[in-house]
Design a protein around this motif. Structure first.
Motif, PDB file in Angstrom:
ATOM      1  N   ARG A  46    -100.294  24.908  15.605  1.00  0.00           N
ATOM      2  CA  ARG A  46     -99.665  24.642  17.049  1.00  0.00           C
ATOM      3  C   ARG A  46     -99.070  22.981  17.144  1.00  0.00           C
ATOM      4  O   ARG A  46     -99.988  22.353  16.743  1.00  0.00           O
ATOM      5  CB  ARG A  46    -100.467  24.824  17.990  1.00  0.00           C
ATOM      6  CG  ARG A  46    -100.667  26.647  18.156  1.00  0.00           C
ATOM      7  CD  ARG A  46    -102.004  26.678  18.919  1.00  0.00           C
ATOM      8  NE  ARG A  46    -102.283  28.164  19.365  1.00  0.00           N
ATOM      9  CZ  ARG A  46    -102.562  29.033  18.352  1.00  0.00           C
ATOM     10  NH1 ARG A  46    -102.851  28.727  17.186  1.00  0.00           N
ATOM     11  NH2 ARG A  46    -102.746  30.334  18.800  1.00  0.00           N
ATOM     12  N   ARG A  86    -109.268  31.979  23.034  1.00  0.00           N
ATOM     13  CA  ARG A  86    -109.330  31.056  22.063  1.00  0.00           C
ATOM     14  C   ARG A  86    -109.582  29.673  22.406  1.00  0.00           C
ATOM     15  O   ARG A  86    -109.215  29.137  23.381  1.00  0.00           O
ATOM     16  CB  ARG A  86    -107.884  30.912  21.510  1.00  0.00           C
ATOM     17  CG  ARG A  86    -107.657  29.813  20.157  1.00  0.00           C
ATOM     18  CD  ARG A  86    -106.493  29.918  19.511  1.00  0.00           C
ATOM     19  NE  ARG A  86    -106.375  28.794  18.295  1.00  0.00           N
ATOM     20  CZ  ARG A  86    -105.762  27.711  18.524  1.00  0.00           C
ATOM     21  NH1 ARG A  86    -105.382  27.097  19.613  1.00  0.00           N
ATOM     22  NH2 ARG A  86    -105.910  26.901  17.466  1.00  0.00           N
ATOM     23  N   TYR A 335     -93.317  25.599  24.548  1.00  0.00           N
ATOM     24  CA  TYR A 335     -94.174  26.563  24.037  1.00  0.00           C
ATOM     25  C   TYR A 335     -93.513  27.683  23.268  1.00  0.00           C
ATOM     26  O   TYR A 335     -93.582  28.054  22.037  1.00  0.00           O
ATOM     27  CB  TYR A 335     -95.141  27.305  25.109  1.00  0.00           C
ATOM     28  CG  TYR A 335     -96.248  26.690  25.422  1.00  0.00           C
ATOM     29  CD1 TYR A 335     -95.950  25.600  26.386  1.00  0.00           C
ATOM     30  CD2 TYR A 335     -97.380  27.059  25.416  1.00  0.00           C
ATOM     31  CE1 TYR A 335     -97.075  24.936  27.070  1.00  0.00           C
ATOM     32  CE2 TYR A 335     -98.578  26.116  25.698  1.00  0.00           C
ATOM     33  CZ  TYR A 335     -98.354  25.261  26.606  1.00  0.00           C
ATOM     34  OH  TYR A 335     -99.459  24.443  27.122  1.00  0.00           O
ATOM     35  N   SER A 338     -92.310  25.656  20.059  1.00  0.00           N
ATOM     36  CA  SER A 338     -93.502  25.579  18.937  1.00  0.00           C
ATOM     37  C   SER A 338     -93.719  26.867  18.432  1.00  0.00           C
ATOM     38  O   SER A 338     -93.827  27.078  17.321  1.00  0.00           O
ATOM     39  CB  SER A 338     -94.794  25.113  19.691  1.00  0.00           C
ATOM     40  OG  SER A 338     -95.753  24.899  18.648  1.00  0.00           O
ATOM     41  N   ARG A 342     -93.276  28.401  14.388  1.00  0.00           N
ATOM     42  CA  ARG A 342     -94.459  29.301  13.591  1.00  0.00           C
ATOM     43  C   ARG A 342     -94.059  30.545  13.253  1.00  0.00           C
ATOM     44  O   ARG A 342     -94.389  31.198  12.214  1.00  0.00           O
ATOM     45  CB  ARG A 342     -95.638  29.285  14.702  1.00  0.00           C
ATOM     46  CG  ARG A 342     -96.441  27.499  14.793  1.00  0.00           C
ATOM     47  CD  ARG A 342     -97.286  27.804  16.124  1.00  0.00           C
ATOM     48  NE  ARG A 342     -98.452  29.016  15.774  1.00  0.00           N
ATOM     49  CZ  ARG A 342     -98.952  29.652  16.787  1.00  0.00           C
ATOM     50  NH1 ARG A 342     -98.514  29.432  18.225  1.00  0.00           N
ATOM     51  NH2 ARG A 342     -99.837  30.639  16.645  1.00  0.00           N
TER      52      ARG A 342
HETATM   53  C1  HEM Z   1    -100.955  21.743  32.686  1.00  0.00           C
HETATM   54  C2  HEM Z   1    -101.003  21.038  31.633  1.00  0.00           C
HETATM   55  C3  HEM Z   1    -101.445  21.624  30.375  1.00  0.00           C
HETATM   56  C4  HEM Z   1    -102.573  22.594  29.913  1.00  0.00           C
HETATM   57  C5  HEM Z   1    -103.647  23.184  30.531  1.00  0.00           C
HETATM   58  C6  HEM Z   1    -102.253  22.956  28.524  1.00  0.00           C
HETATM   59  C7  HEM Z   1    -103.122  23.569  27.840  1.00  0.00           C
HETATM   60  C8  HEM Z   1    -102.780  24.149  26.555  1.00  0.00           C
HETATM   61  C9  HEM Z   1    -103.807  25.152  25.807  1.00  0.00           C
HETATM   62  C10 HEM Z   1    -105.054  25.497  26.098  1.00  0.00           C
HETATM   63  C11 HEM Z   1    -103.293  25.394  24.587  1.00  0.00           C
HETATM   64  C12 HEM Z   1    -103.629  26.379  23.444  1.00  0.00           C
HETATM   65  C13 HEM Z   1    -103.169  27.547  23.449  1.00  0.00           C
HETATM   66  C14 HEM Z   1    -103.674  28.342  21.939  1.00  0.00           C
HETATM   67  O1  HEM Z   1    -104.883  28.367  21.952  1.00  0.00           O
HETATM   68  O2  HEM Z   1    -102.996  28.991  21.606  1.00  0.00           O
HETATM   69  C15 HEM Z   1    -101.773  24.589  24.492  1.00  0.00           C
HETATM   70  C16 HEM Z   1    -101.062  24.656  23.526  1.00  0.00           C
HETATM   71  C17 HEM Z   1     -99.721  24.042  23.534  1.00  0.00           C
HETATM   72  N1  HEM Z   1     -99.289  23.395  24.412  1.00  0.00           N
HETATM   73 FE1  HEM Z   1    -100.136  22.654  26.228  1.00  0.00          FE
HETATM   74  N2  HEM Z   1    -101.211  22.412  28.072  1.00  0.00           N
HETATM   75  C18 HEM Z   1    -100.749  21.617  28.959  1.00  0.00           C
HETATM   76  C19 HEM Z   1     -99.491  20.931  28.988  1.00  0.00           C
HETATM   77  C20 HEM Z   1     -98.534  20.961  28.248  1.00  0.00           C
HETATM   78  C21 HEM Z   1     -97.177  20.102  27.958  1.00  0.00           C
HETATM   79  C22 HEM Z   1     -96.801  19.604  29.001  1.00  0.00           C
HETATM   80  C23 HEM Z   1     -96.716  20.424  26.727  1.00  0.00           C
HETATM   81  C24 HEM Z   1     -95.639  20.072  25.881  1.00  0.00           C
HETATM   82  C25 HEM Z   1     -94.565  19.630  26.722  1.00  0.00           C
HETATM   83  C26 HEM Z   1     -97.566  21.280  26.137  1.00  0.00           C
HETATM   84  C27 HEM Z   1     -97.437  21.929  24.912  1.00  0.00           C
HETATM   85  C28 HEM Z   1     -98.147  22.850  24.177  1.00  0.00           C
HETATM   86  C29 HEM Z   1     -97.665  23.480  22.837  1.00  0.00           C
HETATM   87  C30 HEM Z   1     -96.476  23.194  22.102  1.00  0.00           C
HETATM   88  C31 HEM Z   1     -98.855  24.370  22.481  1.00  0.00           C
HETATM   89  C32 HEM Z   1     -98.826  25.002  21.216  1.00  0.00           C
HETATM   90  C33 HEM Z   1     -97.890  26.583  21.502  1.00  0.00           C
HETATM   91  C34 HEM Z   1     -97.853  27.358  20.374  1.00  0.00           C
HETATM   92  O3  HEM Z   1     -97.443  26.837  19.307  1.00  0.00           O
HETATM   93  O4  HEM Z   1     -98.099  28.569  20.371  1.00  0.00           O
HETATM   94  N3  HEM Z   1     -98.660  21.610  26.793  1.00  0.00           N
HETATM   95  N4  HEM Z   1    -101.763  24.140  25.741  1.00  0.00           N
END
Ligand code: HEM
Length: 359
Positions: A46, A86, A335, A338, A342
């Motif tokens: 991720r 997770r 998301y 990304s 994957r």
């Molecule tokens: C409000 C704020 C945010 C929170 C609370 C948050 C929380 C999370 C969490 C808990 C995960 C893990 C999910 C899993 O276990 O698969 C995750 C994954 C991820 N987050 Fe965030 N995130 C935030 C903001 C962002 C922002 C602004 C971006 C990008 C611009 C981002 C990009 C990603 C990406 C790319 C993943 C992996 C997704 C995947 O490959 O399945 N997140 N986020």
């Protein structure tokens, strides 16, 4: 606003004209980072929250005595849902747990019926993504500066990040807060490094809550996890996973899901995720309980399933829980980009039943 809470309507979101361009630049950077991490790890990890610290099944029990303003969206009907959880660390890289950065709790609620926010979401699942910090970068433009750093972060050795963490914790102790993105990063590196199971987790951004707008939290409520709050857990590279596995070999954990409703766009803003919504203006109100029974929190089948086959996204949701504000609009594109990378390396699946989650 009869009850003091702002009513949801689409016009409460206000985006700046160059937002699509900013989002495009960030998503391109995420794409480059996907490719460079694949070269580093020979695995499609991720782009954030790459390292998992426990893969759990449990139940979400919606309270049956909620007042009208909380009986909204999927919380309108008191019932139980199976969930997959997770636990993770925020880096888009696999790093030592000695580096203290925000920790995540991603919750997938299975079998939630109702119109979805996105037309191509055919699942009947509702994801909630939470982190152990209350606020975030303010908007997509602010995040862009950080994304430039995230892109070269994998080249930094662990000891540099640990040294930055030390400085950052001093910074956090002094209570210095800044709107400058690099200094906001310092706040993230100033994480307490405590046991993940004792932490409270927050949505940081806003989402629609039926007729209203809310931020969500999940806080420990059973004695078993309350006793872990504030207990350091960063003495070895995989301290978090070991503590989670050890805990669930004997114990049950309970967290309470709570909603903090938006009262007005000045004190509880939607477009600026860097502002804590003051609890004296709007308290977190209980809506459901998360129950995680004793289980094997890690084994090869669970790890492969949760780390490689599953994806979580704030946009996999009911229309009634649509994410709101600039950071959340950015997440719609981020998301899926990304997860698509994957998916191009390892098939990603969306469970239809909890029986698909390995024992
Ligand atoms: C409000 C704020 C945010 C929170 C609370 C948050 C929380 C999370 C969490 C808990 C995960 C893990 C999910 C899993 O276990 O698969 C995750 C994954 C991820 N987050 Fe965030 N995130 C935030 C903001 C962002 C922002 C602004 C971006 C990008 C611009 C981002 C990009 C990603 C990406 C790319 C993943 C992996 C997704 C995947 O490959 O399945 N997140 N986020």
């Amino acid at each position: 606003m009869r009850d003091g809470y702002l009513r949801f309507e689409p016009s409460i979101e206000q985006s700046r004209p160059d937002e699509p361009e900013i989002i495009k630049t960030i998503v391109e950077s995420i794409g480059r980072t996907n490719v460079s991490s694949f070269a580093k790890w020979h695995r499609a990890i991720r782009q954030q929250h790459a390292k998992g610290h426990g893969f759990l099944r449990g139940e979400l029990k919606i309270y049956d005595d909620l007042p009208d303003h909380l009986r909204q969206g999927m919380f309108a009907t008191p019932r139980s849902y199976p969930i997959i959880v997770r636990l993770s660390t925020a880096f888009g890289d696999i790093r030592s747990d000695r580096i203290r950065v925000p920790r995540g709790m991603a919750i997938k609620v299975l079998g939630v019926k109702g119109p979805k926010a996105l037309p191509d979401d055919y699942s009947s699942n509702q994801d909630f993504l939470l982190v152990n910090h209350k606020s975030y970068f303010s908007d997509a433009a602010d995040y862009l500066s950080a994304q430039r750093i995230f892109e070269w972060q994998p080249t930094l050795p662990d000891f540099v990040l640990r040294a930055l963490g030390l400085v950052s914790r001093g910074w956090v102790k002094l209570g210095v807060r800044s709107r400058w993105p690099i200094l906001q990063l310092a706040n993230a590196l100033g994480d307490g490094g405590n046991n993940i199971l004792g932490e409270a987790f927050y949505s940081e951004g806003a989402l629609r809550y039926g007729d209203y707008v809310a931020r969500l939290s999940a806080s420990p409520v059973s004695e078993s996890v309350l006793t872990l709050t504030g207990r350091p857990c960063n003495k070895d590279d995989n301290a978090l996973l070991s503590s989670v596995v050890e805990f669930f070999s004997k114990n049950e954990a309970e967290y309470e899901l709570r909603a903090q409703l938006c009262t007005d766009l000045q004190r509880t803003p939607i477009e600026d995720a860097s502002i804590d919504w003051p609890e004296e203006v709007s308290p977190y109100q209980p809506v459901a309980k998360i129950v995680l029974p004793p289980q094997a929190a890690d084994n090869p089948a669970r790890r492969a399933y949760a780390d490689d086959s599953l994806s979580f996204s704030p946009w996999r949701c009911l229309a009634d829980h649509q994410p709101l504000g600039s950071i959340m609009r950015l997440r719609k594109e981020a998301y899926s980009a990304s997860a698509a990378f994957r998916q191009s390396k390892t098939p990603i699946t969306e469970p239809q039943s909890i029986s698909e989650f390995p024992d």
